[in-house]
Design a protein around this motif. Structure first.
Motif, PDB file in Angstrom:
ATOM      1  N   VAL A 145       0.861  -1.180   0.000  1.00 37.71           N
ATOM      2  CA  VAL A 145       0.000   0.000   0.000  1.00 37.71           C
ATOM      3  C   VAL A 145       0.898   1.230   0.000  1.00 37.71           C
ATOM      4  O   VAL A 145       1.871   1.308   0.752  1.00 37.71           O
ATOM      5  CB  VAL A 145      -0.924   0.024   1.232  1.00 37.71           C
ATOM      6  N   THR A 146       0.610   2.194  -0.881  1.00 40.56           N
ATOM      7  CA  THR A 146       1.363   3.434  -0.949  1.00 40.56           C
ATOM      8  C   THR A 146       0.426   4.604  -0.697  1.00 40.56           C
ATOM      9  O   THR A 146      -0.795   4.482  -0.825  1.00 40.56           O
ATOM     10  CB  THR A 146       2.051   3.608  -2.320  1.00 40.56           C
ATOM     11  N   LEU A 147       0.991   5.751  -0.355  1.00 37.94           N
ATOM     12  CA  LEU A 147       0.180   6.926  -0.079  1.00 37.94           C
ATOM     13  C   LEU A 147       0.364   7.955  -1.181  1.00 37.94           C
ATOM     14  O   LEU A 147       1.454   8.465  -1.404  1.00 37.94           O
ATOM     15  CB  LEU A 147       0.558   7.544   1.266  1.00 37.94           C
ATOM     16  N   GLY A 148      -0.736   8.256  -1.893  1.00 36.98           N
ATOM     17  CA  GLY A 148      -0.730   9.313  -2.883  1.00 36.98           C
ATOM     18  C   GLY A 148      -0.998  10.650  -2.214  1.00 36.98           C
ATOM     19  O   GLY A 148      -1.866  10.765  -1.352  1.00 36.98           O
ATOM     20  N   ALA A 185       1.221   8.758  10.331  1.00 37.69           N
ATOM     21  CA  ALA A 185       0.274   7.637  10.407  1.00 37.69           C
ATOM     22  C   ALA A 185       0.602   6.593   9.352  1.00 37.69           C
ATOM     23  O   ALA A 185       0.518   5.382   9.609  1.00 37.69           O
ATOM     24  CB  ALA A 185      -1.151   8.144  10.225  1.00 37.69           C
ATOM     25  N   ALA A 186       0.985   7.054   8.166  1.00 36.63           N
ATOM     26  CA  ALA A 186       1.363   6.121   7.108  1.00 36.63           C
ATOM     27  C   ALA A 186       2.602   5.321   7.510  1.00 36.63           C
ATOM     28  O   ALA A 186       2.635   4.092   7.383  1.00 36.63           O
ATOM     29  CB  ALA A 186       1.611   6.877   5.809  1.00 36.63           C
ATOM     30  N   ARG A 187       3.605   6.009   8.009  1.00 37.42           N
ATOM     31  CA  ARG A 187       4.834   5.317   8.411  1.00 37.42           C
ATOM     32  C   ARG A 187       4.547   4.304   9.513  1.00 37.42           C
ATOM     33  O   ARG A 187       5.091   3.188   9.496  1.00 37.42           O
ATOM     34  CB  ARG A 187       5.883   6.333   8.904  1.00 37.42           C
ATOM     35  N   GLU A 188       3.696   4.668  10.464  1.00 35.31           N
ATOM     36  CA  GLU A 188       3.359   3.748  11.554  1.00 35.31           C
ATOM     37  C   GLU A 188       2.596   2.531  11.050  1.00 35.31           C
ATOM     38  O   GLU A 188       2.677   1.453  11.650  1.00 35.31           O
ATOM     39  CB  GLU A 188       2.541   4.492  12.613  1.00 35.31           C
ATOM     40  N   ALA A 189       1.881   2.687   9.940  1.00 37.38           N
ATOM     41  CA  ALA A 189       1.149   1.565   9.343  1.00 37.38           C
ATOM     42  C   ALA A 189       2.020   0.754   8.392  1.00 37.38           C
ATOM     43  O   ALA A 189       1.546  -0.211   7.789  1.00 37.38           O
ATOM     44  CB  ALA A 189      -0.082   2.084   8.597  1.00 37.38           C
ATOM     45  N   GLY A 190       3.286   1.149   8.245  1.00 38.99           N
ATOM     46  CA  GLY A 190       4.201   0.418   7.368  1.00 38.99           C
ATOM     47  C   GLY A 190       4.278   0.974   5.966  1.00 38.99           C
ATOM     48  O   GLY A 190       4.907   0.376   5.090  1.00 38.99           O
ATOM     49  N   VAL A 191       3.651   2.135   5.729  1.00 42.59           N
ATOM     50  CA  VAL A 191       3.655   2.746   4.402  1.00 42.59           C
ATOM     51  C   VAL A 191       4.781   3.768   4.334  1.00 42.59           C
ATOM     52  O   VAL A 191       4.689   4.859   4.909  1.00 42.59           O
ATOM     53  CB  VAL A 191       2.297   3.425   4.100  1.00 42.59           C
ATOM     54  N   ASP A 192       5.848   3.418   3.625  1.00 43.95           N
ATOM     55  CA  ASP A 192       6.984   4.335   3.490  1.00 43.95           C
ATOM     56  C   ASP A 192       7.243   4.691   2.034  1.00 43.95           C
ATOM     57  O   ASP A 192       8.341   5.080   1.647  1.00 43.95           O
ATOM     58  CB  ASP A 192       8.244   3.736   4.123  1.00 43.95           C
ATOM     59  N   PHE A 193       6.216   4.569   1.216  1.00 42.11           N
ATOM     60  CA  PHE A 193       6.280   4.825  -0.226  1.00 42.11           C
ATOM     61  C   PHE A 193       5.261   5.928  -0.524  1.00 42.11           C
ATOM     62  O   PHE A 193       4.069   5.772  -0.272  1.00 42.11           O
ATOM     63  CB  PHE A 193       5.920   3.538  -0.965  1.00 42.11           C
ATOM     64  N   PHE A 194       5.743   7.062  -1.098  1.00 40.21           N
ATOM     65  CA  PHE A 194       4.884   8.229  -1.288  1.00 40.21           C
ATOM     66  C   PHE A 194       4.847   8.633  -2.762  1.00 40.21           C
ATOM     67  O   PHE A 194       5.889   8.792  -3.396  1.00 40.21           O
ATOM     68  CB  PHE A 194       5.367   9.382  -0.406  1.00 40.21           C
ATOM     69  N   ASP A 195       3.629   8.793  -3.263  1.00 41.55           N
ATOM     70  CA  ASP A 195       3.393   9.037  -4.683  1.00 41.55           C
ATOM     71  C   ASP A 195       3.007  10.492  -4.932  1.00 41.55           C
ATOM     72  O   ASP A 195       2.034  10.998  -4.360  1.00 41.55           O
ATOM     73  CB  ASP A 195       2.270   8.103  -5.159  1.00 41.55           C
ATOM     74  N   GLU A 212      16.495  10.311   7.094  1.00 40.54           N
ATOM     75  CA  GLU A 212      15.056  10.088   6.956  1.00 40.54           C
ATOM     76  C   GLU A 212      14.670   9.926   5.497  1.00 40.54           C
ATOM     77  O   GLU A 212      13.808   9.112   5.163  1.00 40.54           O
ATOM     78  CB  GLU A 212      14.294  11.263   7.572  1.00 40.54           C
ATOM     79  N   ARG A 213      15.316  10.702   4.620  1.00 37.59           N
ATOM     80  CA  ARG A 213      15.022  10.576   3.180  1.00 37.59           C
ATOM     81  C   ARG A 213      15.347   9.182   2.682  1.00 37.59           C
ATOM     82  O   ARG A 213      14.609   8.621   1.850  1.00 37.59           O
ATOM     83  CB  ARG A 213      15.848  11.634   2.411  1.00 37.59           C
ATOM     84  N   GLU A 214      16.412   8.602   3.163  1.00 38.98           N
ATOM     85  CA  GLU A 214      16.818   7.275   2.691  1.00 38.98           C
ATOM     86  C   GLU A 214      15.899   6.172   3.190  1.00 38.98           C
ATOM     87  O   GLU A 214      15.921   5.062   2.664  1.00 38.98           O
ATOM     88  CB  GLU A 214      18.261   7.006   3.115  1.00 38.98           C
ATOM     89  N   GLU A 215      15.067   6.474   4.183  1.00 37.55           N
ATOM     90  CA  GLU A 215      14.152   5.469   4.727  1.00 37.55           C
ATOM     91  C   GLU A 215      12.868   5.352   3.918  1.00 37.55           C
ATOM     92  O   GLU A 215      12.084   4.428   4.138  1.00 37.55           O
ATOM     93  CB  GLU A 215      13.786   5.827   6.169  1.00 37.55           C
ATOM     94  N   ILE A 216      12.622   6.290   3.005  1.00 36.36           N
ATOM     95  CA  ILE A 216      11.368   6.290   2.258  1.00 36.36           C
ATOM     96  C   ILE A 216      11.624   6.213   0.758  1.00 36.36           C
ATOM     97  O   ILE A 216      12.745   6.433   0.291  1.00 36.36           O
ATOM     98  CB  ILE A 216      10.519   7.538   2.566  1.00 36.36           C
ATOM     99  N   THR A 217      10.580   5.904   0.019  1.00 35.61           N
ATOM    100  CA  THR A 217      10.621   5.904  -1.440  1.00 35.61           C
ATOM    101  C   THR A 217       9.746   7.043  -1.948  1.00 35.61           C
ATOM    102  O   THR A 217       8.583   7.161  -1.567  1.00 35.61           O
ATOM    103  CB  THR A 217      10.105   4.571  -2.004  1.00 35.61           C
ATOM    104  N   LEU A 218      10.324   7.905  -2.793  1.00 32.07           N
ATOM    105  CA  LEU A 218       9.578   9.003  -3.396  1.00 32.07           C
ATOM    106  C   LEU A 218       9.408   8.733  -4.889  1.00 32.07           C
ATOM    107  O   LEU A 218      10.387   8.537  -5.618  1.00 32.07           O
ATOM    108  CB  LEU A 218      10.306  10.330  -3.198  1.00 32.07           C
ATOM    109  N   ALA A 226      -4.436   3.827   8.046  1.00 25.06           N
ATOM    110  CA  ALA A 226      -4.297   2.590   8.819  1.00 25.06           C
ATOM    111  C   ALA A 226      -5.416   1.611   8.485  1.00 25.06           C
ATOM    112  O   ALA A 226      -5.186   0.402   8.397  1.00 25.06           O
ATOM    113  CB  ALA A 226      -4.294   2.913  10.308  1.00 25.06           C
ATOM    114  N   GLU A 227      -6.623   2.136   8.315  1.00 26.84           N
ATOM    115  CA  GLU A 227      -7.774   1.294   7.986  1.00 26.84           C
ATOM    116  C   GLU A 227      -7.552   0.566   6.665  1.00 26.84           C
ATOM    117  O   GLU A 227      -7.761  -0.648   6.557  1.00 26.84           O
ATOM    118  CB  GLU A 227      -9.020   2.174   7.890  1.00 26.84           C
ATOM    119  N   ALA A 228      -7.109   1.307   5.643  1.00 23.39           N
ATOM    120  CA  ALA A 228      -6.874   0.705   4.334  1.00 23.39           C
ATOM    121  C   ALA A 228      -5.703  -0.268   4.362  1.00 23.39           C
ATOM    122  O   ALA A 228      -5.763  -1.371   3.804  1.00 23.39           O
ATOM    123  CB  ALA A 228      -6.624   1.797   3.304  1.00 23.39           C
ATOM    124  N   ALA A 229      -4.628   0.158   5.042  1.00 24.50           N
ATOM    125  CA  ALA A 229      -3.426  -0.673   5.076  1.00 24.50           C
ATOM    126  C   ALA A 229      -3.657  -2.002   5.772  1.00 24.50           C
ATOM    127  O   ALA A 229      -2.985  -2.996   5.472  1.00 24.50           O
ATOM    128  CB  ALA A 229      -2.299   0.099   5.768  1.00 24.50           C
TER     129      ALA A 229
END
Length: 311
Positions: free
Chosen positions: A16-19, A37-47, A75-81, A284-287
């Motif tokens: 799951v990614t966050l747009g 909230a996204a990071r806490e749900a395991g979402v580290d990919f941002f669109d 912090e930048r290296e921990e996520i995907t942009l 979190a609900e979606a993830a």
């Protein structure tokens, strides 16, 4: 959160990614709350995309993300942009020229306050595309370290093949619209060789899922909770579908939104679901649906309940 390797890359990504197309008018605090909230749900990919902004301006959401988050290098290296280029809002029209792709990517770098983009997608297809120009732009962005990987959005198999005649880098992503009601790219396959039966087919979308699986291209599903008539979850226009969603949500102790997520992530193509929400609780609900192991009968029941023919 289930993770997966983006084929042909070194990126391990969540399913799951966050747009972030709707954050232009959000406050710093609201953006940080959403991303946290996204990071806490395991979402580290941002669109992102260059056109995600207000009015005819561009790069607005990218700038707001960077201003609010102020990421350190670690912090930048921990996520995907991921971001996109190719749509010109003043028109609109489409531009896959060398100059437009490069200038848009470089402005995205400035707006995101980063040295590199993990994945750059060509947005909707440019009818006037010249693959050699795209190749030249990709070569420049790759050789200068500005973009690590490339892909497309809303492209057909033929359009991808045309680009591949010139582009040297693998195309690793194709972002397409997909939800349970909007699922012709999946449902059309089971209508093959069925006399007297037809199914709504996305324009030239036939075989795109199989093509991407064969060629190691990760499919990303945008508008995962939208139908041709708006949001389908809880909609009176989809009573049968919502009855099944509610029953399965009760069975798995999640929400119907999580089941709608699970329907996409259950597919063996290992698609990513692109969320468009700006509400932290909805992320979190979606993830939570990403790891739900829907059975084959349950998956097909949802397909039928959305009005797709299953002969």
């Amino acid at each position: 959160m289930r993770t997966q390797q983006i084929a042909q890359t070194d990126i391990t990504a969540p399913s799951v990614t966050l747009g972030l197309m709707r954050i232009a008018e959000k406050t710093d605090e609201e953006i940080r709350e959403l991303v946290t909230a996204a990071r806490e749900a395991g979402v580290d990919f941002f669109d992102h995309a260059d056109i995600y902004s207000t009015g005819l301006t561009t790069h607005g959401c990218e700038r707001r993300f960077a201003e609010a988050m102020r990421l350190s290098q670690a912090e930048r290296e921990e996520i995907t942009l991921q971001t996109k280029a190719g749509i010109v809002k003043d028109g609109p029209y489409y531009d896959f020229s060398y100059e437009h792709i490069v200038s848009s990517a470089e402005e995205s770098l400035r707006s995101l306050q980063t040295d590199y983009i993990d994945i750059l997608l060509l947005h909707r297809p440019d009818i006037l595309v010249e693959p050699e120009e795209v190749a030249r732009a990709f070569d420049h962005l790759a050789s200068t370290g500005k973009v690590r990987h490339f892909g497309v959005s809303n492209h057909t198999t033929a359009q991808i093949e045309l680009l591949r005649t010139a582009v040297n880098q693998p195309l690793v992503v194709n972002q397409v619209q997909l939800s349970i009601p909007h699922a012709a790219i999946l449902a059309e396959g089971i209508m093959a060789n069925t006399v007297g039966q037809t199914s709504a087919v996305s324009p030239n979308g036939e075989g795109i899922v199989e093509y991407c699986r064969i060629n190691g291209i990760t499919l990303q599903a945008w508008s995962p909770y939208q139908s041709p008539h708006g949001v389908f979850i809880g909609s009176t226009q989809y009573p049968e579908l919502n009855a099944v969603l509610d029953r399965l949500a009760h069975k798995y102790a999640v929400t119907p939104t999580a089941i709608a997520t699970a329907w996409i992530t259950r597919h063996p193509a290992r698609m990513q679901v692109v969320l468009g929400t700006t509400r932290a609780d909805r992320v979190a609900e979606a993830a939570s649906g990403s790891e739900i192991p829907l059975t084959r009968p349950e998956w097909y029941e949802l397909l039928r309940a959305a009005g797709h023919r299953v002969p």
